[in-house]
Design a protein around this motif. Structure first.
Motif, PDB file in Angstrom:
ATOM      1  N   GLU A 145      82.391 108.270  90.092  1.00  0.00           N
ATOM      2  CA  GLU A 145      82.155 107.321  89.006  1.00  0.00           C
ATOM      3  C   GLU A 145      82.442 107.967  87.651  1.00  0.00           C
ATOM      4  O   GLU A 145      82.979 107.320  86.738  1.00  0.00           O
ATOM      5  N   LEU A 146      82.046 109.269  87.556  1.00  0.00           N
ATOM      6  CA  LEU A 146      82.286 109.961  86.292  1.00  0.00           C
ATOM      7  C   LEU A 146      83.776 110.141  86.034  1.00  0.00           C
ATOM      8  O   LEU A 146      84.251 110.010  84.894  1.00  0.00           O
ATOM      9  N   SER A 147      84.512 110.440  87.118  1.00  0.00           N
ATOM     10  CA  SER A 147      85.952 110.658  86.947  1.00  0.00           C
ATOM     11  C   SER A 147      86.691 109.370  86.617  1.00  0.00           C
ATOM     12  O   SER A 147      87.775 109.414  86.022  1.00  0.00           O
ATOM     13  N   THR A 148      86.128 108.227  86.991  1.00  0.00           N
ATOM     14  CA  THR A 148      86.778 106.946  86.690  1.00  0.00           C
ATOM     15  C   THR A 148      86.210 106.302  85.424  1.00  0.00           C
ATOM     16  O   THR A 148      86.636 105.218  85.037  1.00  0.00           O
ATOM     17  N   THR A 149      85.210 106.983  84.821  1.00  0.00           N
ATOM     18  CA  THR A 149      84.627 106.450  83.588  1.00  0.00           C
ATOM     19  C   THR A 149      85.582 106.689  82.415  1.00  0.00           C
ATOM     20  O   THR A 149      86.198 107.751  82.305  1.00  0.00           O
ATOM     21  N   LEU A 150      85.663 105.684  81.576  1.00  0.00           N
ATOM     22  CA  LEU A 150      86.548 105.798  80.420  1.00  0.00           C
ATOM     23  C   LEU A 150      85.976 106.769  79.406  1.00  0.00           C
ATOM     24  O   LEU A 150      84.758 106.971  79.323  1.00  0.00           O
ATOM     25  N   SER A 151      86.841 107.369  78.654  1.00  0.00           N
ATOM     26  CA  SER A 151      86.434 108.246  77.552  1.00  0.00           C
ATOM     27  C   SER A 151      87.066 107.725  76.258  1.00  0.00           C
ATOM     28  O   SER A 151      88.071 107.020  76.290  1.00  0.00           O
ATOM     29  N   VAL A 152      86.416 108.069  75.167  1.00  0.00           N
ATOM     30  CA  VAL A 152      86.916 107.586  73.878  1.00  0.00           C
ATOM     31  C   VAL A 152      87.174 108.754  72.935  1.00  0.00           C
ATOM     32  O   VAL A 152      86.626 109.853  73.107  1.00  0.00           O
ATOM     33  N   SER A 153      87.984 108.497  71.976  1.00  0.00           N
ATOM     34  CA  SER A 153      88.270 109.489  70.940  1.00  0.00           C
ATOM     35  C   SER A 153      88.495 108.751  69.616  1.00  0.00           C
ATOM     36  O   SER A 153      88.573 107.515  69.590  1.00  0.00           O
ATOM     37  N   ASN A 154      88.595 109.539  68.559  1.00  0.00           N
ATOM     38  CA  ASN A 154      88.843 108.955  67.237  1.00  0.00           C
ATOM     39  C   ASN A 154      87.784 107.912  66.884  1.00  0.00           C
ATOM     40  O   ASN A 154      88.091 106.825  66.381  1.00  0.00           O
ATOM     41  N   HIS A 155      86.507 108.267  67.196  1.00  0.00           N
ATOM     42  CA  HIS A 155      85.396 107.357  66.938  1.00  0.00           C
ATOM     43  C   HIS A 155      85.133 107.322  65.430  1.00  0.00           C
ATOM     44  O   HIS A 155      84.826 108.350  64.826  1.00  0.00           O
ATOM     45  N   LYS A 156      85.231 106.122  64.847  1.00  0.00           N
ATOM     46  CA  LYS A 156      85.055 105.984  63.388  1.00  0.00           C
ATOM     47  C   LYS A 156      84.009 104.928  63.068  1.00  0.00           C
ATOM     48  O   LYS A 156      83.926 103.907  63.765  1.00  0.00           O
ATOM     49  N   ILE A 157      83.243 105.185  62.026  1.00  0.00           N
ATOM     50  CA  ILE A 157      82.277 104.214  61.510  1.00  0.00           C
ATOM     51  C   ILE A 157      82.524 104.089  60.004  1.00  0.00           C
ATOM     52  O   ILE A 157      82.403 105.068  59.272  1.00  0.00           O
ATOM     53  N   PHE A 162      87.195 102.853  67.889  1.00  0.00           N
ATOM     54  CA  PHE A 162      87.449 104.045  68.702  1.00  0.00           C
ATOM     55  C   PHE A 162      88.633 103.758  69.622  1.00  0.00           C
ATOM     56  O   PHE A 162      88.975 102.595  69.898  1.00  0.00           O
ATOM     57  N   ASP A 163      89.252 104.807  70.077  1.00  0.00           N
ATOM     58  CA  ASP A 163      90.400 104.688  70.983  1.00  0.00           C
ATOM     59  C   ASP A 163      89.958 104.938  72.416  1.00  0.00           C
ATOM     60  O   ASP A 163      89.180 105.871  72.696  1.00  0.00           O
ATOM     61  N   ILE A 164      90.422 104.127  73.342  1.00  0.00           N
ATOM     62  CA  ILE A 164      90.186 104.347  74.777  1.00  0.00           C
ATOM     63  C   ILE A 164      91.260 105.299  75.267  1.00  0.00           C
ATOM     64  O   ILE A 164      92.461 105.001  75.184  1.00  0.00           O
ATOM     65  N   ASP A 165      90.844 106.435  75.802  1.00  0.00           N
ATOM     66  CA  ASP A 165      91.807 107.432  76.276  1.00  0.00           C
ATOM     67  C   ASP A 165      92.413 107.024  77.619  1.00  0.00           C
ATOM     68  O   ASP A 165      91.854 106.210  78.366  1.00  0.00           O
ATOM     69  N   ARG A 166      93.527 107.614  77.919  1.00  0.00           N
ATOM     70  CA  ARG A 166      94.180 107.355  79.199  1.00  0.00           C
ATOM     71  C   ARG A 166      93.405 108.054  80.324  1.00  0.00           C
ATOM     72  O   ARG A 166      92.973 109.189  80.188  1.00  0.00           O
ATOM     73  N   VAL A 183      90.713 102.450  87.475  1.00  0.00           N
ATOM     74  CA  VAL A 183      91.464 101.311  88.000  1.00  0.00           C
ATOM     75  C   VAL A 183      91.685 100.290  86.889  1.00  0.00           C
ATOM     76  O   VAL A 183      90.795 100.019  86.074  1.00  0.00           O
ATOM     77  N   SER A 184      92.871  99.733  86.837  1.00  0.00           N
ATOM     78  CA  SER A 184      93.169  98.695  85.844  1.00  0.00           C
ATOM     79  C   SER A 184      92.313  97.468  86.104  1.00  0.00           C
ATOM     80  O   SER A 184      91.984  97.135  87.248  1.00  0.00           O
ATOM     81  N   ILE A 211      86.938  94.537  77.662  1.00  0.00           N
ATOM     82  CA  ILE A 211      88.341  94.858  77.425  1.00  0.00           C
ATOM     83  C   ILE A 211      89.100  94.773  78.743  1.00  0.00           C
ATOM     84  O   ILE A 211      88.510  94.885  79.815  1.00  0.00           O
ATOM     85  N   ASN A 212      90.392  94.558  78.641  1.00  0.00           N
ATOM     86  CA  ASN A 212      91.256  94.573  79.814  1.00  0.00           C
ATOM     87  C   ASN A 212      92.008  95.904  79.815  1.00  0.00           C
ATOM     88  O   ASN A 212      92.907  96.106  79.008  1.00  0.00           O
ATOM     89  N   TYR A 213      91.571  96.782  80.718  1.00  0.00           N
ATOM     90  CA  TYR A 213      92.126  98.135  80.713  1.00  0.00           C
ATOM     91  C   TYR A 213      93.324  98.209  81.642  1.00  0.00           C
ATOM     92  O   TYR A 213      93.286  97.699  82.769  1.00  0.00           O
ATOM     93  N   GLN A 214      94.351  98.877  81.197  1.00  0.00           N
ATOM     94  CA  GLN A 214      95.540  99.112  81.981  1.00  0.00           C
ATOM     95  C   GLN A 214      95.654 100.609  82.262  1.00  0.00           C
ATOM     96  O   GLN A 214      95.664 101.429  81.333  1.00  0.00           O
ATOM     97  N   ASN A 215      95.711 100.933  83.534  1.00  0.00           N
ATOM     98  CA  ASN A 215      95.745 102.332  83.947  1.00  0.00           C
ATOM     99  C   ASN A 215      96.917 103.073  83.297  1.00  0.00           C
ATOM    100  O   ASN A 215      98.052 102.615  83.334  1.00  0.00           O
ATOM    101  N   GLY A 216      96.573 104.226  82.709  1.00  0.00           N
ATOM    102  CA  GLY A 216      97.610 105.046  82.095  1.00  0.00           C
ATOM    103  C   GLY A 216      97.957 104.649  80.680  1.00  0.00           C
ATOM    104  O   GLY A 216      98.772 105.320  80.040  1.00  0.00           O
TER     105      GLY A 216
END
Length: 316
Positions: A181-193, A220-224, A229-230, A273-278
């Motif tokens: 579950e952790l490996s398939t969890t999304l990560s974020v970057s460029n978190h701004k407020i 924030f940006d959703i990392d690849r 899974v998409s 959100i609708n996530y697309q793998n990669g």
């Protein structure tokens, strides 16, 4: 002359008759005494035989009782594992010798005396045999008790090990599941407020003074993630005010979220959100409040039961 001879014959006749009578009396007396001696000897023999027979009967009676006691003792042994084999062998040899004497119809008084001594010795042997049985039964009872305790302890250890093994397997499965579950969890970057002031012409400018802020923009940006899974994903945003209260705003889907740690956290809004793998993408939303207070605002981002980002902004 003839008269003298006749006189002489007459005088010897009584003597001859006397001698004959004495001889007859002596012979009869001898026969009487001999007959009496024979009768006494016979009576003595009968008495001796009767005494031997009586003694033999008593010995046979005592021996039978001893035999019965011995057989009862043998039958009372629950588990004869050979520990009494030597004692039983010695008893058997004595039994054979005693039986040989008692089964002899012509056994003498000396033989019976020997049998009596052997029976006494056999009685002592059987008494020792009985004591050995009692001792072995006590030892066996202790062994049974110890074995029961060992069995209980072994079963307890086995159960504990089985439970521990089951727990380890469960923990391993949970860890593997958590890792997955952790490996398939999304990560974020460029978190701004960004605290923003909206001017009359619609232009937005950054302000840090609480009284001049109209809204706070979170982005924030959703990392690849090649393992994610998409598809549709839900991202939870928790905004806490300086006083610690959860920030809520119109149109938001607030609620509570249970994390993998078991804790429950409140969130301000749920973003789909609708996530697309990669492929990466940017998420942005505005939080408007009638009046912002001075202090620190904390913004936490959650996805898939994990906190994936946190940031804060300070308004003066």
């Amino acid at each position: 002359m003839e008269q003298e001879q006749k006189k002489s014959n007459n005088s010897t006749l009584p003597i001859a008759l006397g001698v004959g009578l004495l001889l007859s009396l002596g012979f009869n007396a001898y026969q009487f005494m001999d007959s009496k001696n024979n009768q006494d000897t016979l009576e003595k023999s009968v008495k001796e035989l009767s005494a031997i027979s009586s003694e033999k009967s008593q010995l046979e009676f005592d021996y039978k009782n001893l035999q019965d006691e011995y057989e009862t003792l043998k039958s009372s042994i629950v588990d004869n594992d050979g520990l009494l084999a030597n004692k039983e062998h010695d008893i058997k040899i004595q039994q054979e010798e005693i039986n040989k004497i008692l089964n002899d119809a012509n056994a003498s008084k000396e033989d019976l005396a020997k049998a009596e001594a052997m029976i006494k010795n056999l009685k002592s042997e059987i008494s020792t045999y009985k004591s050995e049985i009692v001792r072995l039964e006590k030892e066996n009872a202790i062994l049974v008790k110890n074995n029961a305790l060992l069995t209980t302890e072994r079963d307890s250890i086995t159960t504990t090990l089985a439970n521990e093994r089951t727990e380890r397997v469960a923990e391993k499965q949970i860890a593997q599941q958590k890792e997955e579950e952790l490996s398939t969890t999304l990560s974020v970057s460029n978190h701004k407020i960004a605290p923003l002031k909206v001017r009359n012409n619609g232009k937005e400018v950054t302000k840090n003074k609480a009284t001049k802020v109209d809204k706070i923009r979170v982005s924030f940006d959703i990392d690849r993630n090649s393992r994610a899974v998409s598809g549709d994903k839900e991202i939870y945003v928790a905004i806490r005010k300086p006083n610690g209260q959860i920030g809520k705003f119109g149109g938001a889907e607030s609620g509570t979220l249970k994390l993998h740690s078991g804790d429950e956290v409140a969130y301000s809004d749920k973003v789909k959100i609708n996530y697309q793998n990669g492929a990466g993408q940017t998420v942005s939303f505005d939080w408007e409040d009638a009046a912002f207070e001075a202090g620190t605002y904390k913004i936490d981002i959650y996805q898939n039961g994990f906190k994936i980002s946190q940031a804060d902004v300070v308004l003066r």
